[in-house]
Structure formats: structure tokens, C-alpha cells
Design a protein around this motif. Sequence first.
Motif, PDB file in Angstrom:
ATOM      1  N   ARG A  32       0.842  -1.207   0.000  1.00  0.00           N
ATOM      2  CA  ARG A  32       0.000   0.000   0.000  1.00  0.00           C
ATOM      3  C   ARG A  32       0.875   1.254   0.000  1.00  0.00           C
ATOM      4  N   GLY A  33       1.954   1.228   0.764  1.00  0.00           N
ATOM      5  CA  GLY A  33       2.844   2.385   0.804  1.00  0.00           C
ATOM      6  C   GLY A  33       3.572   2.616  -0.501  1.00  0.00           C
ATOM      7  N   ARG A  34       3.871   1.556  -1.217  1.00  0.00           N
ATOM      8  CA  ARG A  34       4.591   1.687  -2.485  1.00  0.00           C
ATOM      9  C   ARG A  34       3.748   2.275  -3.607  1.00  0.00           C
ATOM     10  N   ARG A  35       2.435   2.212  -3.468  1.00  0.00           N
ATOM     11  CA  ARG A  35       1.565   2.687  -4.548  1.00  0.00           C
ATOM     12  C   ARG A  35       1.728   4.182  -4.798  1.00  0.00           C
ATOM     13  N   SER A  36       1.954   4.920  -3.709  1.00  0.00           N
ATOM     14  CA  SER A  36       2.095   6.374  -3.859  1.00  0.00           C
ATOM     15  C   SER A  36       2.886   6.921  -2.686  1.00  0.00           C
ATOM     16  N   ALA A  37       3.951   7.677  -2.966  1.00  0.00           N
ATOM     17  CA  ALA A  37       4.781   8.249  -1.900  1.00  0.00           C
ATOM     18  C   ALA A  37       3.965   9.195  -1.031  1.00  0.00           C
TER      19      ALA A  37
ATOM     20  N   GLN B 130      10.223   1.653   6.437  1.00  0.00           N
ATOM     21  CA  GLN B 130      10.177   2.327   5.138  1.00  0.00           C
ATOM     22  C   GLN B 130      11.436   2.046   4.320  1.00  0.00           C
ATOM     23  N   LYS B 131      12.580   2.046   4.999  1.00  0.00           N
ATOM     24  CA  LYS B 131      13.828   1.790   4.282  1.00  0.00           C
ATOM     25  C   LYS B 131      13.858   0.372   3.728  1.00  0.00           C
ATOM     26  N   LEU B 132      13.512  -0.609   4.568  1.00  0.00           N
ATOM     27  CA  LEU B 132      13.547  -1.999   4.133  1.00  0.00           C
ATOM     28  C   LEU B 132      12.409  -2.325   3.178  1.00  0.00           C
ATOM     29  N   GLY B 133      11.279  -1.612   3.323  1.00  0.00           N
ATOM     30  CA  GLY B 133      10.124  -1.876   2.461  1.00  0.00           C
ATOM     31  C   GLY B 133      10.113  -1.075   1.177  1.00  0.00           C
ATOM     32  N   GLY B 134      10.956  -0.048   1.111  1.00  0.00           N
ATOM     33  CA  GLY B 134      11.036   0.739  -0.115  1.00  0.00           C
ATOM     34  C   GLY B 134       9.841   1.640  -0.363  1.00  0.00           C
ATOM     35  N   PHE B 135       9.387   2.330   0.681  1.00  0.00           N
ATOM     36  CA  PHE B 135       8.288   3.289   0.496  1.00  0.00           C
ATOM     37  C   PHE B 135       8.483   4.463   1.445  1.00  0.00           C
ATOM     38  N   GLU B 136       7.687   5.509   1.253  1.00  0.00           N
ATOM     39  CA  GLU B 136       7.768   6.700   2.092  1.00  0.00           C
ATOM     40  C   GLU B 136       6.395   7.016   2.667  1.00  0.00           C
TER      41      GLU B 136
END
Length: 323
Positions: free
Chosen positions: A145-150, A172-178
Motif C-alpha cells: 500500500r505504501g509503495r503505490r504512492s509516496a 520504510q527503508k527496508l520496504g522501499g516506500f515513504e
Amino acid sequence: MITRRLTLALGPALLAAPAIHAQPAWPSKPVRVIVPFAPGGPTDLIGRLVAERLGQEIGGTAIVENRPGANGNIGSAVAANETDGHTVLFSTGTMYTLNPTLYGTSQVDLSRDCVGLATVAALPNVLVVNPRKLDVTSVQQLIERGRRSAGALTYATFGVGSSPHVTATLLQKLGGFEAVNVPYNGSAPALNAVLAGDVDFLFDNVTTSTPQIQAGSVRALGVTSAFRTSGLPDVPTLQEAGLADFEFSGWFAAFASRKTPAEVLPRLRAAMAAAARAPEYAASLRARGAEPFVTPDADLEGFLAREKDRWVRLAEEAGIRRE
């Protein structure tokens, strides 16, 4: 009849007697245990358990005083400037290790301004969401869900450098999202924000979130420790959820100002160490999902120094910066 010879023989004892009687009684009033977060959170909860036991150890009274704000810096400043030997600061590990680095305007550095009395407890965080606001059932679904949109997701913290901020940044760092950080003055208001649907997720301490998890008000996605916690045996670790490098367990410790009278510090340190080792205190901790964590007195200074180096390095690697 007192002879000159007898007077000379008694001289040292007579001279020593006033010094013994002149030593001030301690404690001469209630000891303040400053908790630098809002009431109702894990630091407050464990701090109250410590204060209750400390009062028994000193044969007096220890009273908790909440001084929230600036991720513990306000309460820390109060404690660091006390000089009467009747004030203790109850601190989190991240406050001790990261606050001086992340709060450039802070004039408090616990490693400089205070001395350690004892470590008293360890506690993992648990990642929770409001299932009515965010319908995800796993860590991987939250990451997707976080990766869909920063910036689409928001998360609650207790301020920059607090354990929820550190753990959310690692996610966030390990999951690649903001996601967007929304700071609160402690665990209770942060958890209330999740319950109200004001934010999407929170890395809360196990002690405060467990009742809400059991009631179904929030959903637990994972715990931050290397092993599952006994209070939430069905909740996987973040490592089990697919984040192999994720491990975090916060610790709590008591400190006193370096301005504390030298004759009081050993007595205060001994009383705090005895409180932390009391079986009744350990049982109370475990009933709330925490564990006793007592560092040997001889290694306390070294432990604090090692932890500070470790967490400063971790913050740099995770990209946690001053805000």
C-alpha cells in the motif's frame, strides 16, 4: 573526673561524632521520578512500577511527575538541573542515545548531564493499524500500500528519534516506500490517533497496545523483537514477516543529575538497582508484556556508551535526520 590523658584518648571519637550527626538524612522528602512523556504510555506505566518499588527500597515515597514534550527533552532538562538528590529521570533508550544528535536545539545530553542509576526493563514494539481505516492483514500488504504512492500513508510517533520513529523509518527503508510522520506527545495520544483513524499505522510499545489488540480495536501486524512475545504469541516478528534485518527492543533506565550530591548518588543507585531486581517488580513487568533488564553495575557505563554508538550509527544508516 576526666583526666587530660582520657581527654586525649577520646579526642578522635569526640571529633568524629559531630560529623556523623551532621550527615543529612536521606530521603528527607519524597523522591520525584520524572517521566518525560504523557500519562498512560509505556514509559509512564513502567516508570510507575519502578517508583512504587523504589519507594519501598528507600523507606519513603517516590512520586511520578509527567513532563511531556520534545521527545523527552523537556522533562530531561528539568531532571538534569536538579541538585537536591531527590529527583530521578526515567528515560527510554532512544532518548538517551539519539536525542542529542537529532534535536540540535536541545541543551540536554543525558550522557553529559546525568549519570546512570540502573537499567530496569526491555520492551519490543508492535506494528498496529486500525482495520476500519486500513484494511491490511500483513506487513507485506502495508508495504505494498505504501509503495503505490509516496506519502499516501501516515504514521504516528512520539517525535523524532523516538522508538516509533526509528522503527517506522526502518520499515520504510527496508520496504522501499515513504510515509508521513505525525508526532504526538507519547504513546497514549499516538494510539488514540490510530483508534480515531487520524493516522494509518503506529509502532507502539506492546504494553499499551495489547489491550486494544485483544479487543479488536487495532490489528497487530508484527513485533519488532527477534522472537515472538509471550503476550502476543500469534503475532509474527517483522523478520518472520519477510524483513530479515529488522530487530528492535527498546530499553528503559533511570538517571540522576550530575549535580546530585556525591553522598546521595551511591544510595540512590543501590536503591534503584534493588528495585529493578525485585521479584515482585519483575512479575508486574511480565504481566504487561515487558521483561526485566538489569545491567550489572560494573558494566552500566560501558553499556550506555555502546548503545549510544550503536543507535547513532543506525540512525545514520537509516537516514534519520534532524527535523
